[in-house]
Scaffold this motif. Sequence first.
Motif, PDB file in Angstrom:
ATOM      1  N   GLN A   9      16.878  -8.468-165.017  1.00  0.00           N
ATOM      2  CA  GLN A   9      16.084  -8.077-166.188  1.00  0.00           C
ATOM      3  C   GLN A   9      14.961  -7.179-166.520  1.00  0.00           C
ATOM      4  N   ASP A  10      13.691  -8.214-165.621  1.00  0.00           N
ATOM      5  CA  ASP A  10      12.256  -7.292-165.398  1.00  0.00           C
ATOM      6  C   ASP A  10      12.694  -5.532-164.166  1.00  0.00           C
TER       7      ASP A  10
ATOM      8  N   ILE B 199      24.605  -8.743-165.636  1.00  0.00           N
ATOM      9  CA  ILE B 199      23.731 -10.088-165.384  1.00  0.00           C
ATOM     10  C   ILE B 199      23.290  -9.965-165.784  1.00  0.00           C
ATOM     11  N   GLY B 200      23.475 -11.028-166.933  1.00  0.00           N
ATOM     12  CA  GLY B 200      22.975 -10.865-168.587  1.00  0.00           C
ATOM     13  C   GLY B 200      23.098  -9.755-169.545  1.00  0.00           C
TER      14      GLY B 200
ATOM     15  N   ALA C  58      31.174 -10.835-164.690  1.00  0.00           N
ATOM     16  CA  ALA C  58      32.263  -9.434-165.046  1.00  0.00           C
ATOM     17  C   ALA C  58      31.589  -8.494-164.064  1.00  0.00           C
ATOM     18  N   SER C  59      32.711  -7.936-163.471  1.00  0.00           N
ATOM     19  CA  SER C  59      32.224  -6.886-163.481  1.00  0.00           C
ATOM     20  C   SER C  59      33.342  -5.463-162.912  1.00  0.00           C
ATOM     21  N   LEU C  60      32.680  -4.646-162.937  1.00  0.00           N
ATOM     22  CA  LEU C  60      33.411  -2.941-162.843  1.00  0.00           C
ATOM     23  C   LEU C  60      33.591  -2.375-161.869  1.00  0.00           C
TER      24      LEU C  60
ATOM     25  N   LEU D  24      33.132  -7.524-171.360  1.00  0.00           N
ATOM     26  CA  LEU D  24      32.452  -7.110-171.496  1.00  0.00           C
ATOM     27  C   LEU D  24      32.577  -6.498-172.912  1.00  0.00           C
ATOM     28  N   ASP D  25      31.425  -6.041-173.207  1.00  0.00           N
ATOM     29  CA  ASP D  25      30.756  -5.252-174.517  1.00  0.00           C
ATOM     30  C   ASP D  25      31.674  -3.830-174.221  1.00  0.00           C
TER      31      ASP D  25
END
Lengths: 291, 294
Positions: A19-20, A206-207, A224-226, A247-248
């Motif tokens: 996130q950071d 991630i998150g 999930a991964s792309l 995934l959105d």
Amino acid sequence: MAAVQMSEAEKVYIMHGVQDDLRVDGRGCDDYRHMEIETDVVSNTSGSARVKLGLTDILVGVKAEMGRPKLEKPFEGCLEFFVDCSANATPEFEGRGGEDLGTEIANTLYRVFDNGCSIDLKTLCICPMEHCWTLYVDVLLLQCDGNLFDAISVAIKAALFNTRIPKVQMIEDEEGTKEIELSDDPYDCMRLDVENVPCIVTLCKIGHRHVVDATLQEKACSMASLLVAVTKKGTITCVRKVGGGSLDPESVFEMIETGKRVGKALHTPLQEILRKEESLGKKRRKVGFLG
Amino acid sequence: MAADMRLAAARKRAPGSLVSQDESKHLVAPGDVITTDTGFMRGHGTYTEDEKLMASVAGEVERVNKLICVRPLKTRFNGEVGDVVVGRITEVQQKRWKVETNSRLDSVLLLSSVNLPGGELRRRSSEDELAMRDYLQEGDLISAEVQSVFADGALSLHTRSLKYGKLGQGVLVQVSPSLVKRRKTHFHNLLCGASIILGNNGYVWIYPTPAQQDEEAGGFFTSTEPVPLCDREVISRLQNCILALSAHKVLLYDTSVLYCYESSLAHQIKDTLKPEVMEEIVMETRQRLVEQEG
């Protein structure tokens, strides 16, 4: 793929770090680990390359054999992929354990290269409908440390750049029988144009953010991964989603944009390295597997 | 942001002049003859063949009076009573947990060897047995001490002190067990702002220094508060330093880790992953350690 067991607290730590924009080893979300490339490591192939990305170790060998062209594409050669997950990588790959992963990777590679522009297969044609070059690309997974697809695609590009196919000529007799003649000089070879060969970029969610080149620990935190296969010009040849999570649509769009940007930036240093290695010529000290 | 790609380079041999030993070590490989004198007793890592004493592992020969043994350079963790280990729970069984500690067998943590929440001292009941998974699950990390060694070589651990217990947020680094020096204490609060547990089994745990020093029941409760960015940077840097030291086979203890951290401050954190930067900071660390000894 080999999975590491992690505690909840470790996963929380990794997610907050992403996130950071500061991952566990100090990289940003778009940074790759240190990569080492070497070509021409296997002497009895037409072309080979070895890529080390962190601890992931991939060996690719390309063999050119003469065969018949496919019925629906009589003016083109063929490209066949085979992926072998060696039991050296993890004990789970012992026996037939690595077959599933191997077929999954091979199918993805077929999809990535199944377009007219990555490799010009017409240059592999010798005699339409009768003879053509078939390139068998064999991938060997020696060590697994996350991010297999990226390392494999870089290794395939390097191996195809290194491939030397002997020049052949079709000679027609007076009676009309065709013969194939190999040139006398063993170094008289044809090279492949790898300008448009794509590189795969794996983006793990991630998150709320996504990272490039995830380690095994980061993979354990992502649902999930792309996979995005990008050429040097930024053309996308294949997009594939892996993993059980969802995934959105907006995040899919963002991830594709990041994948395009990062993928484009991969090709330039790779091409420079390959040219540099070739320019060293005979002076190059081969490192191989005992260096 | 551009990927760091380079051609494969052969590993360079470390310069011998940096090794500060006076006498050269007697290193052997499996199959090497150690001695032909039959007056010695053979210890671990040796076997006799035709009246000759041969080494069965690759390592350094140690001689204590009449006993000769070979201490291997790369080995699984051989635990002794009193060692501090960091382990991961692999199984939850009846009345005990199985802990993975990089040894030949999984170590055992008995239910009677852990502290109950609140520090109670009583006999463990069947309710405690059913609540085992609430305390330690598969995948959790713990710090513990070796209480005893079973006959088959498996270790029995205990967390009967407030400083041991379940570990919270942080980073685990795995190095070879022979690189961790045996010291009086393995828990260090480094001056740079993070804390570190150097497990004897090669598992090193780096975590942010907890705000309050006295906690109830030794780490029963782990917080999921986000760790501040400055602490994260220190932890990432420490992780890269420890990986650099272990890649160059430098013994790990609080001073060497701290010197390495200080040498690495000159570079960006993600640059410390590159081989040449790693080599540079390890050379500086080695020099400072030699100066400190001399």
